[in-house]
Motif scaffolding. Structure first.
Motif, PDB file in Angstrom:
ATOM      1  N   PRO A 252      -2.374   3.549  -7.094  1.00 40.41           N
ATOM      2  CA  PRO A 252      -3.593   3.041  -7.359  1.00 40.41           C
ATOM      3  C   PRO A 252      -3.725   2.431  -8.825  1.00 40.41           C
ATOM      4  O   PRO A 252      -3.457   2.948  -9.577  1.00 40.41           O
ATOM      5  CB  PRO A 252      -4.473   4.254  -7.266  1.00 40.41           C
ATOM      6  CG  PRO A 252      -3.552   5.314  -6.241  1.00 40.41           C
ATOM      7  CD  PRO A 252      -2.228   5.003  -6.902  1.00 40.41           C
ATOM      8  N   GLY A 253      -4.327   1.294  -8.779  1.00 44.21           N
ATOM      9  CA  GLY A 253      -4.489   0.334 -10.048  1.00 44.21           C
ATOM     10  C   GLY A 253      -3.518  -0.190 -10.400  1.00 44.21           C
ATOM     11  O   GLY A 253      -3.403  -0.866 -11.559  1.00 44.21           O
ATOM     12  N   ALA A 254      -2.272  -0.215  -9.578  1.00 45.52           N
ATOM     13  CA  ALA A 254      -1.167  -0.893  -9.936  1.00 45.52           C
ATOM     14  C   ALA A 254      -1.378  -2.646  -9.891  1.00 45.52           C
ATOM     15  O   ALA A 254      -2.195  -3.430  -9.461  1.00 45.52           O
ATOM     16  CB  ALA A 254       0.035  -0.921  -8.839  1.00 45.52           C
ATOM     17  N   VAL A 255      -0.531  -3.240 -10.774  1.00 45.42           N
ATOM     18  CA  VAL A 255      -0.588  -4.863 -10.396  1.00 45.42           C
ATOM     19  C   VAL A 255       0.683  -5.053  -9.455  1.00 45.42           C
ATOM     20  O   VAL A 255       1.866  -4.470  -9.623  1.00 45.42           O
ATOM     21  CB  VAL A 255       0.050  -5.372 -12.008  1.00 45.42           C
ATOM     22  CG1 VAL A 255       0.440  -6.921 -11.752  1.00 45.42           C
ATOM     23  CG2 VAL A 255      -1.102  -5.261 -12.745  1.00 45.42           C
TER      24      VAL A 255
ATOM     25  N   SER B  95      -9.396  -9.492  -2.802  1.00 46.25           N
ATOM     26  CA  SER B  95     -10.756  -8.729  -3.301  1.00 46.25           C
ATOM     27  C   SER B  95     -10.767  -7.236  -2.465  1.00 46.25           C
ATOM     28  O   SER B  95     -11.258  -6.316  -3.082  1.00 46.25           O
ATOM     29  CB  SER B  95     -11.839  -9.548  -3.073  1.00 46.25           C
ATOM     30  OG  SER B  95     -12.026  -9.847  -1.686  1.00 46.25           O
ATOM     31  N   THR B  96     -10.314  -7.361  -1.355  1.00 44.55           N
ATOM     32  CA  THR B  96     -10.224  -5.938  -0.509  1.00 44.55           C
ATOM     33  C   THR B  96      -9.385  -5.129  -1.192  1.00 44.55           C
ATOM     34  O   THR B  96      -9.538  -3.861  -1.527  1.00 44.55           O
ATOM     35  CB  THR B  96      -9.611  -6.441   0.833  1.00 44.55           C
ATOM     36  OG1 THR B  96     -10.695  -7.082   1.503  1.00 44.55           O
ATOM     37  CG2 THR B  96      -9.693  -4.908   1.631  1.00 44.55           C
ATOM     38  N   LEU B  97      -8.150  -5.423  -1.559  1.00 47.51           N
ATOM     39  CA  LEU B  97      -7.177  -4.602  -2.238  1.00 47.51           C
ATOM     40  C   LEU B  97      -7.753  -4.002  -3.492  1.00 47.51           C
ATOM     41  O   LEU B  97      -7.554  -3.040  -4.029  1.00 47.51           O
ATOM     42  CB  LEU B  97      -5.789  -5.257  -2.492  1.00 47.51           C
ATOM     43  CG  LEU B  97      -5.093  -5.543  -1.426  1.00 47.51           C
ATOM     44  CD1 LEU B  97      -3.802  -6.738  -1.404  1.00 47.51           C
ATOM     45  CD2 LEU B  97      -4.588  -4.528  -0.644  1.00 47.51           C
ATOM     46  N   LEU B  98      -8.487  -4.971  -4.176  1.00 49.44           N
ATOM     47  CA  LEU B  98      -8.839  -4.604  -5.749  1.00 49.44           C
ATOM     48  C   LEU B  98     -10.045  -3.447  -5.247  1.00 49.44           C
ATOM     49  O   LEU B  98     -10.114  -2.581  -6.226  1.00 49.44           O
ATOM     50  CB  LEU B  98      -9.529  -5.919  -6.266  1.00 49.44           C
ATOM     51  CG  LEU B  98      -9.839  -5.750  -7.861  1.00 49.44           C
ATOM     52  CD1 LEU B  98      -8.556  -5.164  -8.943  1.00 49.44           C
ATOM     53  CD2 LEU B  98     -10.416  -6.779  -8.339  1.00 49.44           C
ATOM     54  N   ALA B  99     -11.006  -3.801  -4.456  1.00 48.93           N
ATOM     55  CA  ALA B  99     -11.936  -2.821  -4.217  1.00 48.93           C
ATOM     56  C   ALA B  99     -11.586  -1.432  -3.556  1.00 48.93           C
ATOM     57  O   ALA B  99     -11.979  -0.238  -3.891  1.00 48.93           O
ATOM     58  CB  ALA B  99     -12.883  -3.581  -3.252  1.00 48.93           C
ATOM     59  N   GLU B 100     -10.827  -1.352  -2.645  1.00 45.69           N
ATOM     60  CA  GLU B 100     -10.302  -0.287  -1.974  1.00 45.69           C
ATOM     61  C   GLU B 100      -9.056   0.521  -2.598  1.00 45.69           C
ATOM     62  O   GLU B 100      -9.099   1.745  -2.545  1.00 45.69           O
ATOM     63  CB  GLU B 100      -9.820  -0.569  -0.494  1.00 45.69           C
ATOM     64  CG  GLU B 100     -11.011  -1.396   0.447  1.00 45.69           C
ATOM     65  CD  GLU B 100     -10.414  -1.418   1.756  1.00 45.69           C
ATOM     66  OE1 GLU B 100      -9.258  -1.363   2.034  1.00 45.69           O
ATOM     67  OE2 GLU B 100     -11.262  -1.953   2.428  1.00 45.69           O
TER      68      GLU B 100
ATOM     69  N   ARG C  20       0.772  -1.162  -0.079  1.00 43.12           N
ATOM     70  CA  ARG C  20      -0.106  -0.108  -0.134  1.00 43.12           C
ATOM     71  C   ARG C  20       0.930   1.238   0.035  1.00 43.12           C
ATOM     72  O   ARG C  20       0.308   2.348  -0.542  1.00 43.12           O
ATOM     73  CB  ARG C  20      -0.867  -0.189   1.178  1.00 43.12           C
ATOM     74  CG  ARG C  20      -2.308  -1.096   1.222  1.00 43.12           C
ATOM     75  CD  ARG C  20      -3.173  -0.849   2.053  1.00 43.12           C
ATOM     76  NE  ARG C  20      -4.444  -1.461   1.586  1.00 43.12           N
ATOM     77  CZ  ARG C  20      -5.109  -2.212   2.470  1.00 43.12           C
ATOM     78  NH1 ARG C  20      -4.703  -2.436   3.590  1.00 43.12           N
ATOM     79  NH2 ARG C  20      -6.182  -2.740   1.817  1.00 43.12           N
ATOM     80  N   GLN C  21       2.111   1.116   0.453  1.00 42.86           N
ATOM     81  CA  GLN C  21       2.894   2.298   0.589  1.00 42.86           C
ATOM     82  C   GLN C  21       3.704   2.612  -0.810  1.00 42.86           C
ATOM     83  O   GLN C  21       3.994   3.495  -1.296  1.00 42.86           O
ATOM     84  CB  GLN C  21       4.060   2.214   1.715  1.00 42.86           C
ATOM     85  CG  GLN C  21       4.996   3.365   1.785  1.00 42.86           C
ATOM     86  CD  GLN C  21       5.826   2.911   2.944  1.00 42.86           C
ATOM     87  OE1 GLN C  21       5.758   2.163   3.650  1.00 42.86           O
ATOM     88  NE2 GLN C  21       7.047   3.959   2.987  1.00 42.86           N
TER      89      GLN C  21
END
Length: 376
Positions: free
Chosen positions: A177-180, A208-213, A172-173
């Motif tokens: 946003p939107g990265a692979v 799914s959480t990383l994808l959604a948030e 996250r650091q």
């Protein structure tokens, strides 16, 4: 390293087009070969029952392997997720070693920048693939976030390790946003019988959480050729963020990339619980014994004491011998004695380091005897 040694390495690699990788020096030993300490494979050797299954499958080599990779894919899903394999099966793809899947994910990833994990150096195949796909390479130490981040955990060769919570915080650091995001857990299997609890793949809601948030696409890659000592068979897998991501990858994956013996091997080996239990029991013991021998040898040699790196559960020791010329000499002596180790110079560009695989004490005797010639 002398030009002669570089020439030997180039006999196996086209240095203009290929990334250097270890595991070739044993061929230079000829009749002298005793044991390969240059690869991080399981010191127990190849599981016998799985090897027999692979050999027996050659009787059907006049037929194509199954395009759906079954039943091996379902068997691996049950190994990864004993209680939730039905739920996660659709997120799993097998490949011709991890290398195929690394390249497959990176080639289709959007964005222009790539960043490695926080280590001083890590397995180089990710960087190679990022470069060939035309990405701008960021240093691990920079604060700039990347559109593609790749973290090898545990890190090969340094032996560093983060818990799954620490990995998520790092992602996250450092990821845009939107990265692979690719996390390589190939060596995490050695952790303990509870390895699943500290694996990103075992937290099904995480992707799914990383994808959604954050819009982050999380891929967890495993090379199965180290834990089960079958590097010649080429076996890897990737856990994708969702079944839809699996379908997208499968559209661009070469058909039948995993051959019949590899699929048969995998289908059998995931049920060899005795082998895994021996791995978790013996590897830490053998590793302590190996380190004790290396520390003792270092104490009898002139110069600075060697530093040993890596977590206690790992299948290798990353050794800083402090002097480039000494590291080169150790690599040469080991190869001449038929017990090659991995030099930190080619590929990793860590010229004072050698990587030594964990093996049982009788095999370590040959390596130590080769290096004790420095005392004469």
């Amino acid at each position: 390293m002398s030009s002669g040694k570089q020439g030997q390495e180039r006999s196996f690699w086209d240095t203009k087009t290929q990334q250097f990788h270890g595991g070739q020096d044993w061929k230079m030993c000829g009749d002298r070969f005793v044991e390969d300490f240059s690869v991080t494979t399981n010191g127990l050797g190849t599981p016998v029952k799985a090897l027999e299954a692979a050999a027996d499958s050659l009787k059907t080599c006049d037929h194509y392997p199954p395009a759906d990779q079954e039943p091996a894919r379902s068997s691996l899903a049950q190994f990864l997720w004993p209680d939730t394999h039905d739920r996660n099966h659709g997120r799993l793809i097998l490949g011709n070693g991890a290398s195929e899947l690394i390249d497959l994910v990176i080639r289709q990833a959007p964005g222009e920048t790539w960043k490695p994990g926080p280590w001083s150096v890590q397995y180089k195949e990710y960087e190679r693939s990022a470069k060939t796909s035309g990405r701008r390479i960021l240093e691990a130490s920079t604060e700039e976030r990347a559109s593609l981040v790749c973290l090898v955990n545990p890190c090969n060769p340094t032996g560093d390790y983060l818990t799954w919570e620490e990995v998520v915080a790092w992602i996250r650091q450092h990821a845009l946003p939107g990265a692979v995001v690719i996390v390589d857990e190939s060596m995490q299997l050695w952790h303990s019988p509870g390895f699943r609890e500290d694996s990103l793949a075992s937290h099904p809601d995480l992707a799914s959480t990383l994808l959604a948030e954050d819009g982050l696409q999380l891929y967890v890659i495993h090379s199965w050729t180290k834990i089960w000592s079958c590097t010649g068979l080429r076996l890897g897998s990737v856990v994708t963020p969702s079944a839809q991501h699996t379908q997208a990858l499968r559209r661009v994956q070469v058909p039948w990339s995993v051959n019949t013996p590899a699929l048969a091997f995998l289908d059998a080996v995931v049920r060899d619980t005795e082998y895994m239990n021996q791995t978790w029991e013996l590897t830490p013991v053998w590793r302590v014994q190996l380190i004790d021998r290396l520390v003792d040898l270092s104490s009898r040699l002139p110069g600075p004491a060697w530093e040993m790196h890596g977590k206690p559960f790992l299948s290798w020791v990353w050794v800083d011998v402090k002097e480039e010329s000494l590291a080169d000499r150790l690599v040469h002596l080991a190869r001449e004695a038929g017990v090659p180790v991995r030099s930190g110079r080619p590929g990793y560009e860590q010229p004072t380091f050698v990587r030594v695989a964990v093996r049982e004490s009788g095999k370590v005797d040959h390596l130590i005897q080769a290096w004790e010639s420095l005392l004469n």
